[in-house]
Scaffold this motif. Structure first.
Motif, mmCIF file in Angstrom:
data_model
loop_
_atom_site.group_PDB
_atom_site.id
_atom_site.type_symbol
_atom_site.label_atom_id
_atom_site.label_comp_id
_atom_site.label_asym_id
_atom_site.label_seq_id
_atom_site.Cartn_x
_atom_site.Cartn_y
_atom_site.Cartn_z
ATOM 1 N N GLN B 82 -27.624 1.682 -0.480
ATOM 2 C CA GLN B 82 -28.973 1.985 -0.932
ATOM 3 C C GLN B 82 -29.896 0.790 -0.742
ATOM 4 O O GLN B 82 -31.007 0.919 -0.234
ATOM 5 C CB GLN B 82 -28.951 2.341 -2.429
ATOM 6 C CG GLN B 82 -28.803 3.810 -2.699
ATOM 7 C CD GLN B 82 -28.212 4.054 -4.071
ATOM 8 O OE1 GLN B 82 -27.156 4.617 -4.195
ATOM 9 N NE2 GLN B 82 -28.902 3.612 -5.102
ATOM 10 N N THR C 102 -36.150 13.890 -10.898
ATOM 11 C CA THR C 102 -35.028 14.124 -11.802
ATOM 12 C C THR C 102 -35.522 14.263 -13.234
ATOM 13 O O THR C 102 -36.520 13.665 -13.622
ATOM 14 C CB THR C 102 -33.992 12.984 -11.719
ATOM 15 O OG1 THR C 102 -33.033 13.192 -12.742
ATOM 16 C CG2 THR C 102 -34.628 11.634 -11.899
ATOM 17 N N ARG C 110 -29.605 7.890 -14.411
ATOM 18 C CA ARG C 110 -30.309 7.866 -13.120
ATOM 19 C C ARG C 110 -29.537 7.077 -12.082
ATOM 20 O O ARG C 110 -29.482 7.451 -10.910
ATOM 21 C CB ARG C 110 -31.696 7.250 -13.303
ATOM 22 C CG ARG C 110 -32.652 8.227 -13.948
ATOM 23 C CD ARG C 110 -33.987 7.578 -14.190
ATOM 24 N NE ARG C 110 -34.885 8.518 -14.843
ATOM 25 C CZ ARG C 110 -36.044 8.176 -15.370
ATOM 26 N NH1 ARG C 110 -36.425 6.922 -15.344
ATOM 27 N NH2 ARG C 110 -36.808 9.086 -15.937
ATOM 28 N N ALA C 114 -28.182 8.538 -8.555
ATOM 29 C CA ALA C 114 -28.505 7.970 -7.248
ATOM 30 C C ALA C 114 -27.225 7.672 -6.465
ATOM 31 O O ALA C 114 -27.127 7.959 -5.271
ATOM 32 C CB ALA C 114 -29.325 6.696 -7.427
ATOM 33 N N THR C 125 -29.705 7.878 -0.981
ATOM 34 C CA THR C 125 -30.843 7.450 -1.788
ATOM 35 C C THR C 125 -31.421 6.165 -1.207
ATOM 36 O O THR C 125 -30.681 5.225 -0.934
ATOM 37 C CB THR C 125 -30.410 7.190 -3.234
ATOM 38 O OG1 THR C 125 -29.640 8.293 -3.680
ATOM 39 C CG2 THR C 125 -31.604 7.020 -4.133
ATOM 40 N N GLU C 127 -34.699 4.884 -2.500
ATOM 41 C CA GLU C 127 -35.421 4.190 -3.564
ATOM 42 C C GLU C 127 -35.433 5.069 -4.810
ATOM 43 O O GLU C 127 -35.519 6.290 -4.724
ATOM 44 C CB GLU C 127 -36.853 3.907 -3.096
ATOM 45 C CG GLU C 127 -37.755 3.284 -4.120
ATOM 46 C CD GLU C 127 -37.478 1.815 -4.360
ATOM 47 O OE1 GLU C 127 -36.403 1.510 -4.913
ATOM 48 O OE2 GLU C 127 -38.326 0.979 -4.010
ATOM 49 N N LEU C 128 -35.329 4.400 -5.947
ATOM 50 C CA LEU C 128 -35.369 5.080 -7.240
ATOM 51 C C LEU C 128 -36.541 4.501 -8.008
ATOM 52 O O LEU C 128 -36.560 3.320 -8.324
ATOM 53 C CB LEU C 128 -34.040 4.816 -7.973
ATOM 54 C CG LEU C 128 -33.846 5.269 -9.405
ATOM 55 C CD1 LEU C 128 -33.978 6.771 -9.521
ATOM 56 C CD2 LEU C 128 -32.487 4.850 -9.903
ATOM 57 N N LEU C 133 -37.000 10.053 -6.757
ATOM 58 C CA LEU C 133 -36.027 9.472 -5.840
ATOM 59 C C LEU C 133 -36.434 9.816 -4.415
ATOM 60 O O LEU C 133 -36.851 10.941 -4.140
ATOM 61 C CB LEU C 133 -34.618 10.036 -6.083
ATOM 62 C CG LEU C 133 -33.855 9.636 -7.340
ATOM 63 C CD1 LEU C 133 -33.909 10.779 -8.325
ATOM 64 C CD2 LEU C 133 -32.424 9.341 -6.995
#
Lengths: 86, 112, 165
Positions: B82, C102, C110, C114, C125, C127-128, C133
């Motif tokens: 990520q 979400t 979270r 992700a 994923t 970016e959160l 997301l």
């Protein structure tokens, strides 16, 4: 039979390692090299675990664990660096 | 009994390394960095899990430590991919022309 | 949740990790582990651990089991699907980056969401951000927020909602 399977697994992991090594050398961007490096480490961990099984030494698994920890930190640090400098 | 587990473990082990090989193939075939990360993360995670499980079947007394390595990989692998994907996007990595939509660039600007 | 509770949960997580790492229940290694964990808890009091924000109710424990089962199933499915894409000569992909929302409120929930999304069929994923997301999808099925949320998020959210809220 079992030995054969273990060596087959080692050969497959070795082939995977070489394929990823090609991506690592070819790049083209730094990010491609980093993901290739990440996958190389993961394959190495499999290799270390296989070596532990073949040699019958559980202590090698500690090496694999520390290796996993360091590669995770390494990838995070490099990604942070790329984020500001690419 | 252990002989049966050995054979089963060997088969699980080989199936794990087959996934590693597929991941390596994907890493070379995929056209851009995001698809490469996808191929690189998923297959290697399952591949490592299966390899460790196979060794665990052969050496049941090692299973605690193998489980620990497996859990650690399960949590760190997706995290590092990520972070890397975000870094690549912010760095303006080239996306393959087949990409249909990029909501992240719409909301944050596209550096590429 | 009080500060003391968060610290206690972090301490329990660390001790469990230490015991797994050592693989023994000998008293001397346990004492060393308690000492090391106390030092870490002192410096990182507010850090997240797997147990922080977890709801200790029977429903949450049941949801954890079904979450793990669902996750493993999705992990295998995602690998088989990716293997098929990689092995096909013309590489059938139509990638895109979508935005989903979400309902989860807790940080740990979270984070797990992700991570789960990254390991499941064709999604990564990127970016959160708060409740949003951004997800890279190898085989794009729906570009709008509702459709993508339904396809990607809801399977995991159902379980995580009970576990963490």
């Amino acid at each position: 039979m079992v030995d054969l399977l273990i060596y087959l697994a080692a050969a497959l992991a070795g082939a995977a390692f070489l394929l990823v090594l090609y991506r690592f050398l070819a790049g083209p961007k730094p990010a491609d090299r980093v993901i290739a490096f990440d996958v190389l480490t993961i394959i190495s961990i499999t290799g270390i675990a296989l070596a532990a099984k073949i040699e019958g030494r559980i202590i090698y698994l500690d090496v694999a664990l520390v290796y996993a920890l360091l590669s995770f930190l390494g990838v995070i640090v490099i990604a942070r660096y790329l984020e500001r400098n690419l | 009994m252990q002989a049966m587990l050995d054979i089963l473990g060997g088969l699980v082990l080989v199936s794990g390394t087959v996934f590693l090989l597929l991941g390596a193939l994907g890493l070379n075939r995929m056209p851009d960095i995001f698809n490469r990360i996808q191929a690189g993360t998923k297959t290697t995670t399952l591949g490592t899990m299966l390899t460790l499980a196979g060794i665990g079947l052969m050496q049941p007394d090692w299973s605690m430590k193998l489980l620990l390595i497996g859990l650690f990989m399960l949590f760190t692998n997706p995290l590092s991919s990520q972070v890397l994907a975000r870094a690549a996007h912010r760095g303006g990595a080239r996306k393959t022309p087949e990409t249909e939509v990029d909501r992240y660039a719409e909301d944050h600007g596209d550096p590429s | 949740m009080s500060k003391a509770q968060i610290s206690a949960k972090l301490f329990i997580t660390l001790i469990l990790f230490w015991m797994l790492l050592n693989g023994t229940f000998a008293l001397d290694s346990f004492i060393v582990g308690v000492g090391a964990s106390l030092i870490i808890v002192y410096f990182f009091r507010d850090s997240l651990s797997f147990l922080s924000e977890f709801r200790f109710t029977p429903q949450a424990l049941m949801a954890t089991l079904s979450y793990v089962a669902f996750f493993l199933k999705e992990l295998v499915k995602s690998n088989l699907r990716l293997a098929r894409i990689v092995l096909e000569p013309d590489l059938p992909i139509n990638p895109g980056i979508v935005k989903v929302r979400t309902k989860l409120k807790s940080r740990m929930g979270r984070l797990l969401l992700a991570n789960s999304i990254t390991l499941t069929p064709g999604t990564l994923t990127i970016e959160l951000e708060d409740e949003w997301l951004y997800i890279h999808w190898v085989t794009l099925e729906s570009a709008d927020i509702e459709g993508a949320t339904q396809a990607i998020v809801e399977g995991f959210e159902r379980h995580l909602e009970v576990m963490y809220g």
